[in-house]
Design a protein around this motif. Structure first.
Motif, mmCIF file in Angstrom:
data_model
loop_
_atom_site.group_PDB
_atom_site.id
_atom_site.type_symbol
_atom_site.label_atom_id
_atom_site.label_comp_id
_atom_site.label_asym_id
_atom_site.label_seq_id
_atom_site.Cartn_x
_atom_site.Cartn_y
_atom_site.Cartn_z
ATOM 1 N N HIS A 73 -5.879 9.562 10.191
ATOM 2 C CA HIS A 73 -6.560 10.467 9.253
ATOM 3 C C HIS A 73 -6.176 10.286 7.793
ATOM 4 C CE1 HIS A 73 -8.196 12.337 12.798
ATOM 5 N NE2 HIS A 73 -6.969 12.464 13.270
ATOM 6 N N ALA A 74 -5.904 9.052 7.368
ATOM 7 C CA ALA A 74 -5.741 8.794 5.931
ATOM 8 C C ALA A 74 -7.069 9.108 5.254
ATOM 9 C CB ALA A 74 -5.364 7.336 5.686
ATOM 10 N N ASN A 75 -7.001 9.611 4.034
ATOM 11 C CA ASN A 75 -8.220 9.926 3.296
ATOM 12 C C ASN A 75 -8.783 8.707 2.585
ATOM 13 O OD1 ASN A 75 -6.418 12.558 3.326
ATOM 14 N ND2 ASN A 75 -8.564 13.145 3.338
ATOM 15 N N ALA A 76 -7.951 7.719 2.328
ATOM 16 C CA ALA A 76 -8.393 6.458 1.721
ATOM 17 C C ALA A 76 -7.300 5.411 1.923
ATOM 18 C CB ALA A 76 -8.681 6.637 0.236
ATOM 19 N N TYR A 77 -7.693 4.158 1.808
ATOM 20 C CA TYR A 77 -6.766 3.034 1.958
ATOM 21 C C TYR A 77 -6.993 2.092 0.789
ATOM 22 C CZ TYR A 77 -4.095 -0.638 4.354
ATOM 23 O OH TYR A 77 -3.155 -1.578 4.703
ATOM 24 N N LEU A 78 -5.983 1.924 -0.052
ATOM 25 C CA LEU A 78 -6.072 1.025 -1.201
ATOM 26 C C LEU A 78 -5.026 -0.069 -1.072
ATOM 27 C CD1 LEU A 78 -6.288 3.649 -4.096
ATOM 28 C CD2 LEU A 78 -8.167 2.353 -3.097
ATOM 29 N N THR A 79 -5.427 -1.296 -1.365
ATOM 30 C CA THR A 79 -4.486 -2.407 -1.362
ATOM 31 C C THR A 79 -3.984 -2.625 -2.781
ATOM 32 O OG1 THR A 79 -5.676 -3.421 0.474
ATOM 33 C CG2 THR A 79 -4.172 -4.827 -0.754
ATOM 34 N N LYS A 80 -2.659 -2.714 -2.930
ATOM 35 C CA LYS A 80 -2.044 -2.922 -4.243
ATOM 36 C C LYS A 80 -2.329 -4.342 -4.720
ATOM 37 C CE LYS A 80 2.134 -0.379 -3.008
ATOM 38 N NZ LYS A 80 3.574 -0.562 -2.782
ATOM 39 N N PRO A 81 -2.889 -4.479 -5.905
ATOM 40 C CA PRO A 81 -3.015 -5.827 -6.465
ATOM 41 C C PRO A 81 -1.634 -6.376 -6.838
ATOM 42 C CG PRO A 81 -4.486 -4.280 -7.565
ATOM 43 C CD PRO A 81 -3.550 -3.477 -6.716
ATOM 44 N N ILE A 82 -1.486 -7.682 -6.789
ATOM 45 C CA ILE A 82 -0.211 -8.304 -7.146
ATOM 46 C C ILE A 82 -0.001 -8.292 -8.660
ATOM 47 C CG2 ILE A 82 1.088 -10.469 -7.100
ATOM 48 C CD1 ILE A 82 -0.305 -11.040 -4.388
ATOM 49 N N ASP A 83 -1.076 -8.503 -9.419
ATOM 50 C CA ASP A 83 -1.001 -8.533 -10.873
ATOM 51 C C ASP A 83 -0.718 -7.126 -11.413
ATOM 52 O OD1 ASP A 83 -1.539 -9.715 -13.567
ATOM 53 O OD2 ASP A 83 -3.197 -8.259 -13.498
#
Length: 154
Positions: A116-126
Motif C-alpha cells: 500500500h505505498a502511495n507512490a514509488y519514485l526512483t532516485k536519479p543518480i545525478d
C-alpha cells in the motif's frame, strides 16, 4: 476538529527514512528551496522510523508526519518491513508513504504497492536530477494532492 495542512499556515511535517547522509542532504536542500514550508524529520533506519511514528522513547513528542518518504534499503529493518508494519497499524495507515529509492527492480515496485505505498519514485543518480525529482514530487504532493486531515493537537 480536523484541518488540512495546506489550507493553513502550518508547515508540512515530513518523515524522511533514509540512511545515506548524501541523500538526506540533497533531499533537505531540495525541500529548503521549495515553495511549501516544511519540517523534515530524519530517521536513519526502519526501527527508528517506527519509533518516531509511534512516539516511542526519545520520540515521545514527535509530530505525526503528513507524509513519509521511505527508502527501501535500510539497516535493522528494511523499507518493505516498515511499510507493511505502518500500513497494518490502524493509527498510522492513513499517513501517505512515498517510496524514494535507488531500486528499479520490478519486484521492489510490486512489493511496495502490495504493501500500500502511495507512490514509488526512483532516485536519479545525478544530484541535480535528484533535486528536480524531489521538487516535482513536492509540487505534486503538496499543491495538487489533497492529504488526509490531521486532528488538532496531534
Amino acid at each position: 476538529m480536523t484541518t488540512t495542512r495546506t489550507q493553513t499556515a502550518q508547515p508540512i511535517d515530513i518523515l524522511l527514512v533514509e540512511d545515506n547522509p548524501g541523500d538526506v542532504r540533497l533531499t533537505e536542500e531540495a525541500f529548503k528551496e521549495g515553495r511549501i514550508e516544511n519540517n523534515i524529520h530524519v530517521a536513519r533506519d526502519g526501527v527508528e522510523a517506527l519509533a518516531f511514528l509511534r512516539k516511542e522513547g526519545t520520540f515521545d513528542d514527535a509530530p505525526r508526519p503528513d507524509l513519509v518518504l521511505l527508502d527501501l534499503n535500510l539497516p535493522r529493518m528494511n523499507g518493505d518491513e516498515v511499510l507493511a508494519t505502518l500500513k497494518a497499524d490502524d493509527e498510522l495507515k492513513s499517513i501517505p508513504v512515498v517510496v524514494l529509492t535507488s531500486s528499479k527492480a520490478e519486484e521492489d515496485i510490486v512489493t511496495s504497492y502490495k504493501h500500500h505505498a502511495n507512490a514509488y519514485l526512483t532516485k536519479p543518480i545525478d544530484p541535480a536530477a535528484f533535486i528536480e525529482t524531489v521538487r516535482s514530487f513536492e509540487e505534486f504532493w503538496f499543491s495538487v494532492v489533497r492529504l488526509p486531515p490531521v486532528e488538532d493537537g496531534r
